[in-house]
Design a protein around this motif. Structure first.
Motif, PDB file in Angstrom:
ATOM      1  N   LEU A  57      36.163  47.436  39.715  1.00  0.00           N
ATOM      2  CA  LEU A  57      36.526  47.969  41.023  1.00  0.00           C
ATOM      3  C   LEU A  57      37.586  49.052  40.899  1.00  0.00           C
ATOM      4  O   LEU A  57      37.676  49.958  41.736  1.00  0.00           O
ATOM      5  N   MET A  58      38.401  48.968  39.842  1.00  0.00           N
ATOM      6  CA  MET A  58      39.440  49.965  39.610  1.00  0.00           C
ATOM      7  C   MET A  58      38.945  51.080  38.684  1.00  0.00           C
ATOM      8  O   MET A  58      39.726  51.895  38.212  1.00  0.00           O
ATOM      9  N   ARG A  59      37.638  51.079  38.413  1.00  0.00           N
ATOM     10  CA  ARG A  59      37.023  52.096  37.559  1.00  0.00           C
ATOM     11  C   ARG A  59      37.622  52.073  36.147  1.00  0.00           C
ATOM     12  O   ARG A  59      37.787  53.103  35.485  1.00  0.00           O
ATOM     13  N   ILE A  60      37.945  50.861  35.660  1.00  0.00           N
ATOM     14  CA  ILE A  60      38.503  50.684  34.326  1.00  0.00           C
ATOM     15  C   ILE A  60      37.399  50.179  33.400  1.00  0.00           C
ATOM     16  O   ILE A  60      36.690  49.221  33.727  1.00  0.00           O
ATOM     17  N   ALA A 452      45.532  47.891  46.850  1.00  0.00           N
ATOM     18  CA  ALA A 452      45.212  46.468  47.007  1.00  0.00           C
ATOM     19  C   ALA A 452      44.782  45.847  45.686  1.00  0.00           C
ATOM     20  O   ALA A 452      45.221  44.742  45.328  1.00  0.00           O
ATOM     21  N   ASP A 453      43.913  46.537  44.940  1.00  0.00           N
ATOM     22  CA  ASP A 453      43.444  45.999  43.663  1.00  0.00           C
ATOM     23  C   ASP A 453      44.579  45.906  42.649  1.00  0.00           C
ATOM     24  O   ASP A 453      44.700  44.916  41.912  1.00  0.00           O
ATOM     25  N   LEU A 454      45.402  46.942  42.598  1.00  0.00           N
ATOM     26  CA  LEU A 454      46.506  46.953  41.647  1.00  0.00           C
ATOM     27  C   LEU A 454      47.519  45.857  41.982  1.00  0.00           C
ATOM     28  O   LEU A 454      48.024  45.162  41.086  1.00  0.00           O
ATOM     29  N   THR A 455      47.801  45.679  43.256  1.00  0.00           N
ATOM     30  CA  THR A 455      48.727  44.627  43.690  1.00  0.00           C
ATOM     31  C   THR A 455      48.158  43.249  43.375  1.00  0.00           C
ATOM     32  O   THR A 455      48.883  42.337  42.967  1.00  0.00           O
TER      33      THR A 455
END
Length: 470
Positions: A57-60, A452-455
Motif C-alpha cells: 500500500l505504501m508502494r514499497i 495513515a499507513d506510515l503512522t
C-alpha cells in the motif's frame, strides 16, 4: 536501528524510526526489513506480518529477506497456512527463493505441502549438473546480496565451505556491450552452466535492450537442458520496457505457452513505460493484465491503477488520467485514497482548479473518506492560489468532524488567510481548537505513501515494545 536492535536497545530503535519520519525521511525497503526482523526477534510474528502486509500500500518493494524472516518464523511455530500464503505472494511478487529458505521449504514438505513448494525447489536446485553446496555462517538473502548457486565451482562434496562465484554477472553483461563473433565465441568456450537464476542475473544488467535480446536468444539455443521460463522472459521484457520498447512477439509467446507474469513484473513494465514516455504501451499492458497474469487480486489491481496514472502523468497526459479514472470506476474498479491523493497533488501543482474539483467530487460521490494528507493539500491549494478562505474553512470543518487533526503549518496558513479576508468568526473557531496530539511529520513523498499507513506502521512497531505485559 539495526545496531540498536543487535545491542538490545529496543526503544532506541523505535525512537530512531520515529526520528526518520519527523525529519521527513521516507523509509525504504531496508528500513522495513529491520522493523520486521526486530519484531520477529521477540516473537511478534503477527505484528511483523501486519507491517509486511502494509508495504504494498505504501508502494514499497517486498524483499526475499523479509519473506525469509517470516517463513522461518511461521514455520517454526507450525503455522503452515500462513506459510502457504507467503509462498503464494512470493511467487506473485516474482521473487525466487534463496538458499536461506531451503530449511523452511524442507519443513513445509515434511508437513505434506508438496504442491506449494514444488516450483521453489526447482529454483533452488535448477540443474542436476550443479552439486549441492554446504554453507557456513549466515548470509543476507536480499536480491542484490544473495549468492547464486550456479556461479560456484564445486563437485558437490564440499561441506561447510563458502565458495566464491566464478564471475560477477554485471561485469559479464557490461563486457557484452558489443555483441560480436568474438564475444559469442568466448561465451561458448567458457562452457557456463546456464540456469534460470544466472540468466536472470545477466539480463538485468544489460544497458542496451538489443544486446539483452541477442543474449536471450543465444542462450536459448545452447546445448544442454536450459529453457527459458517466466522469470527470464520477465527480465527481458522489463529491460525492453526500460528503453521504451514493446516486444509484442514475446508477449504473444508468453500467452500462447500459458505462462503468466508476476504482478510485480507487470507493474514494473507500466512504471518503466512512464520513464520512457510510452503511454500507449502502458495502457495496452494494463488492458491485458488479466491474460498476462492469469488473474489479479483487487488490491493489486488498485496498485496497478496508481502505476498507470503516474505513467500517464509523466507522459503529460493529465486529462487522459481523468477519462481513464472515470472508465475504471464505471467498470467497478475503485482506486484507493492514496491514488486519489497522488492525482490531486499533481493537479494542485498544475494549478488546475477544474481537475482538482472534479477529483474531489468523485471522491465524495464514491463514498471515499479523505485522509488528513488530502485535506492538507486542498487547504493549502485554496488558500495559496485562490485565497478562497470559505472553501478552505469548510474543508477544515469536515476534517475536524472526522477527528483528523491538521498540522501546525496548515492551521497557521488557514488562520492567516481568514485574517486577511476579515473572517473573524471562522478564525475564532480555528483558534479555539486545541490540538494536544503530537502527530508524526508528513514526508514529502505523496506518490509513495500516506500519513495513515506510515503512522500505522509506527504504531505497530512502537506498541510491540511499549505495551504492558508483552
Amino acid at each position: 536501528m539495526s545496531l540498536y536492535k543487535q545491542k538490545g536497545f529496543d526503544l532506541k530503535a523505535v525512537e530512531m524510526f520515529r526520528e526518520m519520519i519527523n525529519r521527513g525521511v521516507c523509509p525504504n525497503s531496508s528500513t522495513y526489513t529491520v522493523v520486521i526482523d526486530h519484531l520477529a526477534s521477540i516473537g511478534k510474528f503477527e505484528a511483523a506480518l501486519e507491517v509486511f502486509d502494509i508495504l504494498p500500500l505504501m508502494r514499497i518493494r517486498r524483499t526475499s529477506k523479509q519473506y525469509l524472516i517470516l517463513t522461518q518464523g511461521f514455520t517454526e511455530s507450525k503455522q503452515f497456512e500462513v506459510v502457504k500464503r507467503l509462498l503464494k505472494e512470493m511467487k506473485s511478487d516474482g521473487i525466487p527463493p534463496g538458499h536461506g529458505m531451503r530449511m523452511s521449504l524442507d519443513s513445509i514438505r515434511e508437513a505434506g505441502l508438496l504442491k506449494e513448494t514444488e516450483d521453489f525447489v526447482k529454483v533452488l536446485l535448477p540443474d542436476e549438473r550443479i552439486g549441492d553446496v554446504g554453507f557456513s555462517g549466515d548470509y543476507s538473502d536480499d536480491e542484490d546480496e544473495a549468492l547464486d548457486e550456479m556461479d560456484r565451482e564445486n563437485d558437490g562434496s564440499v561441506d561447510g565451505v563458502r565458495l566464491k562465484p566464478w564471475f560477477d554477472p554485471s561485469a559479464l553483461a557490461n563486457a557484452l556491450n558489443v555483441w560480436s563473433c568474438a564475444e559469442i565465441s568466448s561465451l561458448e568456450n567458457a562452457k557456463f552452466v546456464w540456469t534460470t537464476k544466472l540468466v536472470c542475473k545477466v539480463l538485468r544488467y544489460f544497458k542496451k535492450s538489443g544486446n539483452a535480446c541477442n543474449f536471450f536468444w543465444w542462450v536459448a539455443n545452447q546445448p544442454g537442458e536450459f529453457t527459458h521460463d517466466v522469470y527470464t522472459i520477465s527480465w527481458l521484457i522489463a529491460n525492453a520496457a526500460r528503453h521504451g520498447e514493446v516486444d509484442y512477439l514475446l508477449l504473444s509467446k508468453v500467452k500462447a505457452e500459458g505462462m503468466h507474469f508476476s504482478f510485480s513484473t507487470v507493474r514494473l513494465m507500466i512504471d518503466l513505460y512512464g520513464i520512457s514516455r510510452k503511454p500507449d504501451a502502458a495502457l495496452e499492458v494494463f488492458g491485458d493484465v488479466e491474460s498476462l497474469t492469469g488473474g489479479i487480486s483487487k488490491s493489486n489491481l488498485m496498485l496497478l491503477c496508481s502505476s498507470l496514472f503516474r505513467t500517464l502523468i509523466k507522459c503529460r497526459n493529465g486529462w487522459q488520467v481523468i477519462d481513464s479514472l472515470e472508465e475504471m470506476i464505471i467498470s467497478g474498479i475503485l482506486p484507493d485514497i492514496q491514488t486519489f491523493t497522488e492525482l490531486i497533488q499533481h493537479f494542485v501543482l498544475e494549478k488546475d482548479l477544474r481537475a482538482v474539483d472534479k477529483l474531489f467530487g468523485m471522491i465524495r460521490q464514491n463514498g471515499i473518506e479523505p485522509d488528513a494528507n488530502m485535506f492538507r493539500i486542498l487547504i493549502h491549494f485554496y488558500c495559496k492560489n485562490y485565497g478562497t478562505s470559505a472553501l478552505a474553512f469548510r474543508l477544515y470543518e469536515d476534517m475536524m468532524s472526522m477527528n483528523l487533526i491538521p498540522d501546525g503549518a496548515t492551521k497557521a496558513l488557514l488562520l492567516n488567510t481568514l485574517f486577511k479576508q476579515k473572517k473573524w468568526r471562522e478564525a475564532s473557531v480555528v483558534l479555539g481548537e486545541i490540538n494536544d496530539i503530537h502527530q508524526l511529520a508528513l514526508p514529502s513523498h505523496v506518490w509513495t505513501l500516506s500519513t495513515a499507513d506510515l503512522t500505522r506502521v509506527y504504531d505497530i512497531y512502537s506498541d510491540a515494545f511499549t505495551t504492558n505485559g508483552d
